[in-house]
Structures are given as structure tokens and as C-alpha cells.
Design a protein around this motif. Structure first.
Motif, PDB file in Angstrom:
ATOM      1  N   SER A 122      41.871  28.395  50.694  1.00 41.59           N
ATOM      2  CA  SER A 122      41.508  29.726  50.194  1.00 41.59           C
ATOM      3  C   SER A 122      40.156  30.182  50.722  1.00 41.59           C
ATOM      4  O   SER A 122      39.988  31.345  51.110  1.00 41.59           O
ATOM      5  N   THR A 123      39.188  29.285  50.759  1.00 44.51           N
ATOM      6  CA  THR A 123      37.833  29.645  51.192  1.00 44.51           C
ATOM      7  C   THR A 123      37.817  30.142  52.632  1.00 44.51           C
ATOM      8  O   THR A 123      37.058  31.050  52.963  1.00 44.51           O
ATOM      9  N   LEU A 126      38.963  33.699  52.529  1.00 42.98           N
ATOM     10  CA  LEU A 126      37.911  34.519  51.933  1.00 42.98           C
ATOM     11  C   LEU A 126      36.820  34.828  52.959  1.00 42.98           C
ATOM     12  O   LEU A 126      36.440  35.984  53.155  1.00 42.98           O
ATOM     13  N   ALA A 148      43.586  34.599  50.381  1.00 45.57           N
ATOM     14  CA  ALA A 148      42.667  33.749  49.611  1.00 45.57           C
ATOM     15  C   ALA A 148      43.111  33.681  48.158  1.00 45.57           C
ATOM     16  O   ALA A 148      43.127  32.609  47.539  1.00 45.57           O
ATOM     17  N   ASP A 152      44.587  30.627  45.834  1.00 47.06           N
ATOM     18  CA  ASP A 152      43.749  30.242  44.692  1.00 47.06           C
ATOM     19  C   ASP A 152      43.508  31.492  43.854  1.00 47.06           C
ATOM     20  O   ASP A 152      42.590  32.264  44.133  1.00 47.06           O
ATOM     21  N   ASN A 155      39.938  32.379  42.538  1.00 47.54           N
ATOM     22  CA  ASN A 155      38.859  32.564  43.500  1.00 47.54           C
ATOM     23  C   ASN A 155      38.141  33.872  43.170  1.00 47.54           C
ATOM     24  O   ASN A 155      38.513  34.947  43.638  1.00 47.54           O
TER      25      ASN A 155
END
Length: 199
Positions: A122-123, A126, A148, A152, A155
Motif C-alpha cells: 500500500s505504501t 501511496l 493504496a 490497506d 491507510n
């Protein structure tokens, strides 16, 4: 006599290995405790005998990063990638490095590498979204924020920045929903966004 010599060699090797393991465990603990300078010294000691230990190189780079010694951090991350080009953490850290340098094209290269190796981080989506957002590539940024969140849904930053992007795209109502979700997930900046755009 040969057996005794072999036994001593094994004993010395095991002892040396155990000593090295002790040093790296100590370095890891120092890092966890926020004692980054001491952690770097311990990693230096360990890496003097194991210069290709990817985990210790990466962790030393992170310690440098925490101290704001970004050039040293970058050097360690690059060493990790020389040894393991698919290393997720080092690719992510290099992407963050270039993002902070405002070289968004290089940042995206490393985030894409993370996504290529493991498409569920996910990061990476992002930060790729934030890089694209900075470049004014709004539809592509939106796709990455969406991804992202898909990987997640807690997030908070992804909701926050997707909300900011929606404001830029004149989608206020949907943006306010994202800011509300970001606030519920603990993003403090969402409070200001809600006050500014959603009252």
C-alpha cells in the motif's frame, strides 16, 4: 591430531559467528531503542566482517536516515540494491529519498520497482500517487491512491491525500468523505482540511 585441529577450527568459527550474531542483535536493539548513533557503530563493527549482510546494511541506512544523514543512508540503500535489486525496503527507501529531493521521476522508478516485486504494498502506491500528484498527473495519482486504499483500507494518509487531490479536481463532497475517513483513522492534518473545505 587432525581431529583436534578440525575441532578447534569449528569451535573458533562457531564462537566468532556467535559473537557476530550478538553484535547484530545489539545493533538491532539499539536501533529499536532510538539510539541511532550507537546502532551505527554496532552495525559498523558487524559489517567489518560481514560487508554483504543486507539486513545490517539496510538497518544502518535507516539509522542514518533517522539522524538526517541522508547521503550516508542513500549509500547504504544503494549497497543493498547492488546485492539484492528486488529488496522491497531498500527500493521503498530510495523512492522516499528521491521524493524528498523532489525528483519525482526517480522516486516513481523505485516505487514501481516495489510494485513490480510485490503488487500489494500500500505504501508504494501511496507514495507513487503523491509523486504523480506533485507532477500534476491527477488521474494517475488518483489510481494509485485508490490502489493504496484497496490494499490497506486503514491507510489514513492515502485517504488524506486522495481527498486533497479531489479538492484540486473540484470534487468537494467526495473529498470531505475522504478527509472524514482520514480523521477517523488518526490523520491529524485531516482536521484542518475538514475545517477549510467541508464546513
Amino acid at each position: 591430531m587432525k581431529k583436534l585441529g578440525w575441532f578447534l577450527l569449528v569451535l573458533v568459527t562457531v564462537g566468532f559467528s556467535a559473537c557476530n550474531d550478538s553484535v547484530t542483535r545489539e545493533a538491532d536493539q539499539l536501533f529499536k531503542d532510538g539510539k541511532y548513533r550507537e546502532a551505527i557503530q554496532a552495525y559498523d563493527e558487524y559489517l567489518a566482517t560481514k560487508p554483504k549482510d543486507v539486513k545490517s546494511l539496510y538497518n544502518r541506512g535507516r539509522a542514518y536516515e533517522e539522524l538526517g544523514q541522508l547521503s550516508n543512508a542513500k549509500t547504504d540503500f544503494e549497497k543493498v540494491l547492488d546485492l539484492d535489486g528486488d529488496n522491497l525496503n531498500a527500493n521503498l527507501s530510495m523512492g522516499k529519498y528521491w521524493y524528498n529531493q523532489k525528483d519525482f521521476t526517480k522516486a516513481i522508478y523505485y516505487f514501481d520497482k516495489v510494485i513490480e516485486v510485490d503488487g500489494r504494498v500500500s505504501t508504494a502506491y501511496l507514495l507513487k500517487g503523491r509523486s504523480l500528484h506533485q507532477q500534476g498527473e491527477f488521474p494517475e495519482a488518483r489510481e494509485n491512491y485508490d490502489q493504496a486504499i484497496n490494499f490497506d483500507n486503514k491507510n489514513a494518509e492515502a485517504f488524506l491525500y486522495r481527498g486533497a487531490l479531489k479538492i484540486a479536481m473540484n470534487q468537494s463532497r467526495s473529498a470531505c468523505n475522504d478527509f472524514t475517513r482520514a480523521k477517523a483513522l488518526g490523520a491529524e492534518e485531516a482536521n484542518d482540511a475538514l475545517k477549510k473545505y467541508c464546513n
